[in-house]
Every structure is written in C-alpha cells, then in structure tokens.
Motif scaffolding. Structure first.
Motif, PDB file in Angstrom:
ATOM      1  N   PRO A  38      13.974  -2.705 -39.795  1.00 10.79           N
ATOM      2  CA  PRO A  38      13.500  -4.012 -39.310  1.00 10.79           C
ATOM      3  C   PRO A  38      12.336  -3.923 -38.339  1.00 10.79           C
ATOM      4  O   PRO A  38      11.676  -4.925 -38.081  1.00 10.79           O
ATOM      5  CB  PRO A  38      14.749  -4.618 -38.644  1.00 10.79           C
ATOM      6  N   LEU A  39      12.074  -2.741 -37.803  1.00 14.98           N
ATOM      7  CA  LEU A  39      10.925  -2.574 -36.912  1.00 14.98           C
ATOM      8  C   LEU A  39       9.611  -2.852 -37.639  1.00 14.98           C
ATOM      9  O   LEU A  39       8.649  -3.325 -37.017  1.00 14.98           O
ATOM     10  CB  LEU A  39      10.932  -1.151 -36.332  1.00 14.98           C
ATOM     11  N   LEU A  40       9.547  -2.607 -38.933  1.00 19.22           N
ATOM     12  CA  LEU A  40       8.294  -2.774 -39.666  1.00 19.22           C
ATOM     13  C   LEU A  40       7.836  -4.226 -39.678  1.00 19.22           C
ATOM     14  O   LEU A  40       6.638  -4.505 -39.728  1.00 19.22           O
ATOM     15  CB  LEU A  40       8.456  -2.257 -41.098  1.00 19.22           C
ATOM     16  N   SER A  41       8.767  -5.161 -39.635  1.00 13.17           N
ATOM     17  CA  SER A  41       8.383  -6.574 -39.613  1.00 13.17           C
ATOM     18  C   SER A  41       7.780  -6.989 -38.281  1.00 13.17           C
ATOM     19  O   SER A  41       7.164  -8.060 -38.186  1.00 13.17           O
ATOM     20  CB  SER A  41       9.603  -7.452 -39.917  1.00 13.17           C
ATOM     21  N   SER A  42       7.925  -6.165 -37.249  1.00 13.83           N
ATOM     22  CA  SER A  42       7.345  -6.462 -35.931  1.00 13.83           C
ATOM     23  C   SER A  42       5.969  -5.853 -35.753  1.00 13.83           C
ATOM     24  O   SER A  42       5.323  -6.096 -34.730  1.00 13.83           O
ATOM     25  CB  SER A  42       8.275  -5.955 -34.827  1.00 13.83           C
ATOM     26  N   ILE A  43       5.500  -5.055 -36.718  1.00 11.96           N
ATOM     27  CA  ILE A  43       4.152  -4.477 -36.660  1.00 11.96           C
ATOM     28  C   ILE A  43       3.241  -5.428 -37.424  1.00 11.96           C
ATOM     29  O   ILE A  43       3.176  -5.408 -38.653  1.00 11.96           O
ATOM     30  CB  ILE A  43       4.127  -3.068 -37.268  1.00 11.96           C
ATOM     31  N   ARG A  44       2.534  -6.289 -36.708  1.00  6.62           N
ATOM     32  CA  ARG A  44       1.757  -7.348 -37.337  1.00  6.62           C
ATOM     33  C   ARG A  44       0.249  -7.219 -37.117  1.00  6.62           C
ATOM     34  O   ARG A  44      -0.523  -7.769 -37.883  1.00  6.62           O
ATOM     35  CB  ARG A  44       2.202  -8.712 -36.787  1.00  6.62           C
ATOM     36  N   ASN A  45      -0.181  -6.549 -36.084  1.00  4.69           N
ATOM     37  CA  ASN A  45      -1.594  -6.532 -35.719  1.00  4.69           C
ATOM     38  C   ASN A  45      -2.362  -5.329 -36.247  1.00  4.69           C
ATOM     39  O   ASN A  45      -3.571  -5.248 -36.048  1.00  4.69           O
ATOM     40  CB  ASN A  45      -1.746  -6.590 -34.186  1.00  4.69           C
ATOM     41  N   VAL A  46      -1.694  -4.412 -36.877  1.00  7.37           N
ATOM     42  CA  VAL A  46      -2.352  -3.270 -37.510  1.00  7.37           C
ATOM     43  C   VAL A  46      -1.775  -3.118 -38.913  1.00  7.37           C
ATOM     44  O   VAL A  46      -0.636  -3.511 -39.184  1.00  7.37           O
ATOM     45  CB  VAL A  46      -2.176  -1.957 -36.697  1.00  7.37           C
ATOM     46  N   SER A 105      17.331   4.730 -32.456  1.00  7.29           N
ATOM     47  CA  SER A 105      18.098   3.682 -31.773  1.00  7.29           C
ATOM     48  C   SER A 105      19.342   4.307 -31.146  1.00  7.29           C
ATOM     49  O   SER A 105      19.863   5.336 -31.621  1.00  7.29           O
ATOM     50  CB  SER A 105      18.501   2.574 -32.751  1.00  7.29           C
ATOM     51  N   ILE A 106      19.833   3.680 -30.082  1.00  5.41           N
ATOM     52  CA  ILE A 106      20.984   4.222 -29.370  1.00  5.41           C
ATOM     53  C   ILE A 106      22.231   4.222 -30.258  1.00  5.41           C
ATOM     54  O   ILE A 106      23.011   5.184 -30.270  1.00  5.41           O
ATOM     55  CB  ILE A 106      21.234   3.417 -28.085  1.00  5.41           C
ATOM     56  N   LEU A 148      12.834  -5.204 -30.762  1.00  4.46           N
ATOM     57  CA  LEU A 148      12.015  -4.708 -31.863  1.00  4.46           C
ATOM     58  C   LEU A 148      10.564  -5.119 -31.710  1.00  4.46           C
ATOM     59  O   LEU A 148       9.658  -4.370 -32.095  1.00  4.46           O
ATOM     60  CB  LEU A 148      12.579  -5.234 -33.186  1.00  4.46           C
ATOM     61  N   ASP A 149      10.317  -6.306 -31.150  1.00  5.98           N
ATOM     62  CA  ASP A 149       8.938  -6.734 -30.929  1.00  5.98           C
ATOM     63  C   ASP A 149       8.232  -5.829 -29.925  1.00  5.98           C
ATOM     64  O   ASP A 149       7.060  -5.492 -30.087  1.00  5.98           O
ATOM     65  CB  ASP A 149       8.902  -8.187 -30.423  1.00  5.98           C
ATOM     66  N   GLU A 150       8.958  -5.431 -28.876  1.00  7.02           N
ATOM     67  CA  GLU A 150       8.373  -4.510 -27.896  1.00  7.02           C
ATOM     68  C   GLU A 150       8.087  -3.160 -28.533  1.00  7.02           C
ATOM     69  O   GLU A 150       7.031  -2.550 -28.281  1.00  7.02           O
ATOM     70  CB  GLU A 150       9.318  -4.350 -26.709  1.00  7.02           C
ATOM     71  N   ALA A 151       8.994  -2.686 -29.376  1.00  4.29           N
ATOM     72  CA  ALA A 151       8.754  -1.423 -30.073  1.00  4.29           C
ATOM     73  C   ALA A 151       7.558  -1.525 -31.010  1.00  4.29           C
ATOM     74  O   ALA A 151       6.758  -0.593 -31.123  1.00  4.29           O
ATOM     75  CB  ALA A 151      10.006  -1.015 -30.848  1.00  4.29           C
ATOM     76  N   GLY A 152       7.422  -2.673 -31.688  1.00  2.96           N
ATOM     77  CA  GLY A 152       6.256  -2.875 -32.546  1.00  2.96           C
ATOM     78  C   GLY A 152       4.954  -2.891 -31.765  1.00  2.96           C
ATOM     79  O   GLY A 152       3.929  -2.375 -32.238  1.00  2.96           O
ATOM     80  N   ARG A 153       4.963  -3.457 -30.556  1.00  6.80           N
ATOM     81  CA  ARG A 153       3.745  -3.454 -29.727  1.00  6.80           C
ATOM     82  C   ARG A 153       3.370  -2.031 -29.314  1.00  6.80           C
ATOM     83  O   ARG A 153       2.185  -1.703 -29.203  1.00  6.80           O
ATOM     84  CB  ARG A 153       3.960  -4.304 -28.471  1.00  6.80           C
ATOM     85  N   TYR A 154       4.368  -1.190 -29.074  1.00  4.92           N
ATOM     86  CA  TYR A 154       4.077   0.206 -28.738  1.00  4.92           C
ATOM     87  C   TYR A 154       3.360   0.900 -29.895  1.00  4.92           C
ATOM     88  O   TYR A 154       2.367   1.616 -29.698  1.00  4.92           O
ATOM     89  CB  TYR A 154       5.366   0.952 -28.403  1.00  4.92           C
ATOM     90  N   VAL A 155       3.848   0.685 -31.102  1.00  6.47           N
ATOM     91  CA  VAL A 155       3.211   1.310 -32.267  1.00  6.47           C
ATOM     92  C   VAL A 155       1.790   0.786 -32.436  1.00  6.47           C
ATOM     93  O   VAL A 155       0.845   1.556 -32.690  1.00  6.47           O
ATOM     94  CB  VAL A 155       4.048   1.044 -33.529  1.00  6.47           C
TER      95      VAL A 155
END
Length: 300
Positions: free
Chosen positions: A111-119, A143-144, A203-210
């Motif tokens: 589900p992290l892939l759906s939070s990567i939107r800007n690249v 993930s923990i 997940l949105d925060e993790a996507g911003r890191y990527v």
C-alpha cells in the motif's frame, strides 16, 4: 368584366417528361464532357469525387459547334499517412529509466506505492533493495508488525544488499503503538549494517521520504546543512536565542548593556532583569544557562 379578369393569367407549370431523343442527347453530351476532363475513374478501387460538381445540364452550342462548358481538371487529394512516434533510442531509454524510482517486484501490492504520487516509479526484477532512488542510493522498507512475525527478515535483506550502495536507508513504518522493543532491535541491526534509520508514522509520510530522496538524488549536501553566521552578532544571536524565550531583540539589548559575552555570562539575575524587555523569568533562564552544571550529580 370583374377585376380578376384584368390580371394577366400566368401559365400553369406542367411536369415535362423528356422524350427518348432528349435523353439520348443528354447522355451523349455528358459522355463528351467527361471525355474532356482529366479524371481517370478506376471502378475496381474507388471513385474520386471532383472538387467542383459537374453540371450535367445541356448548354447552348457556341459558334464553333462545341458546348459552352469549359473542360475542368480536378486533382485528387491524397490523405497523408498518420505520423508515428519514433522509438526511443537506448540513451533516451536509459535516461527515462534513471528518472524513475525502481521498485522491487517483492513490493508489488504494497500500500505504500499508492502514497508515492509526485515521482514516477516502475517495477524492476533486477534490483536487490526494495526501492532504488539513485545510482548509489537505495531504501529497504520494513513495518513493525512484519518484523514481529519475521524478525530475521531485515538481517537477511541487509546481508544480501552487501556494499552495493553508498546511501543506504532503512525506512520503518510504525504501524503499532507498542514498538519500543522491536525498534531497539531494528536500530541495532541498522547500526551494524551501516544503514540510516528513518521512521514514518503513516504511509503518506513514508511516501514523502521516498519522493524526497529521489528528488534530492543529484543535490549537494550543502542545501540541508545549517548556515552558520560568520559575523560576531550572528554568532551571538545563534547562541543566546537557543535559550528559551530569548529573541533577537533581547540579544541586542544584552549586547548594548553588557558590551561583551563574558559580562553577560557573569551577570546576576538582578542585573539581567534591569535590562529593558528582560523580565524576571527570562533573566533566571539566562542565568541558569551559564551557571547550571552540564551533568547532574548521581545523588540527585
């Protein structure tokens, strides 16, 4: 006679039925007109329509015995072929490949892939890490909850990674509240594996890191390095404003009243409180910053 009889009676229109001689005459004239044109009709393929309609009505013959209609020449418009896009050269393909985040096939369905939107990102089955954000930068995702089920997983992934990348990030998703014990284990594994640990609480925060790691792929570290002032006033502001509730105006007040940093450090609470804008609470905080010990005694 009535007034209606004075009017000129108009002849009634009658439907004219052409005779066989007239039809034959029109057919001959039409064939003669078509023979004078440059249109070549191929009945096996398609009929080209002229740009101007052909008038098939007979015209009065001229003095030389020919019809008044001039021979017309029409040009067939050939439709231009639809332009096709040229295929990308290997250089352009490599450039487009490096401009995207490479995602390991193991992360398909994450589900992290759906939070990567800007690249842009694409799947790859040739990379070892979970995400490749540059030629020398990679990310391992964990993930923990998954670490509790498979505690040996992250150690095996770091070992398989080897020393292939310079920037090595371990991105941990904090998807549980009780994470103190597993986070201590992950921190030890990251330290031994020469990994930089990043924690994300969504997940949105993790996507911003990527996205950020990919966007800053070719940036120099100077853009995130703290800018240190070279002037005396700048260094004084940076030092004194680190004390709680002390602002730049208070720094200018202290500098104008005590003239040096040494006198500010040796001033008492009463002397500090006498400065304009420096109250009793702010004076005590400044005094404690210079006089309290760095390490408290063990008995306290």
């Amino acid at each position: 006679m009535s007034g209606s009889s004075d009017k000129t009676q108009q002849p009634k229109r009658r439907f004219h039925i052409p005779t066989a001689e007239e039809l034959e005459k029109r057919r001959v004239e039409s064939e003669q007109l078509l023979s004078n044109t440059n249109i070549q009709i191929d009945m096996s393929t398609s009929i080209l329509k002229p740009q101007h309609p052909v008038d098939n009505t007979p015209s009065e013959p001229t003095s030389n015995g020919t019809n008044g209609a001039q021979p017309t020449t029409t040009t067939a418009t050939v439709a231009s072929p639809t332009p096709t896009r040229a295929p990308l050269t290997p250089t352009k393909q490599a450039r487009a490949y490096t401009q995207m985040v490479q995602v390991n096939e193991l992360q398909r369905g994450n589900p992290l892939l759906s939070s990567i939107r800007n690249v842009r990102w694409t799947y790859s089955n040739t990379i070892i890490p979970d995400f490749e954000v540059g030629r020398s930068s990679c990310i391992l995702y964990l993930s923990i909850k998954y670490h509790r089920l498979h505690p040996e997983y992250i150690s095996q992934r770091i070992e398989a990674l080897g020393r292939s990348y310079t920037t090595r990030v371990l991105l941990v998703y904090m998807d549980t509240d009780d994470s103190k014990v597993p986070l201590r284990e992950i921190n030890r594994v990251a330290l031994l594996g020469d990994m930089t640990l990043l924690l994300a609480w969504s997940l949105d925060e993790a996507g911003r890191y990527v996205e950020t790691l990919k966007a800053y792929e070719h940036k120099q570290p100077d853009i995130i390095r703290e800018r240190v002032e070279d002037t005396y006033v700048g260094r004084l502001n940076s030092f004194l404003t680190s004390i709680r509730s002390v602002n730049k105006t208070d720094v200018l007040t202290l500098a104008s009243n005590f003239k040096s940093m040494d006198k500010v450090a040796c001033a008492t609470v009463e002397e500090l409180a006498m400065c304009p804008g420096i109250g009793e609470l702010k004076a005590q905080r400044i005094y404690k910053a210079f006089n309290d010990p760095f390490v408290l005694p063990l008995n306290e």
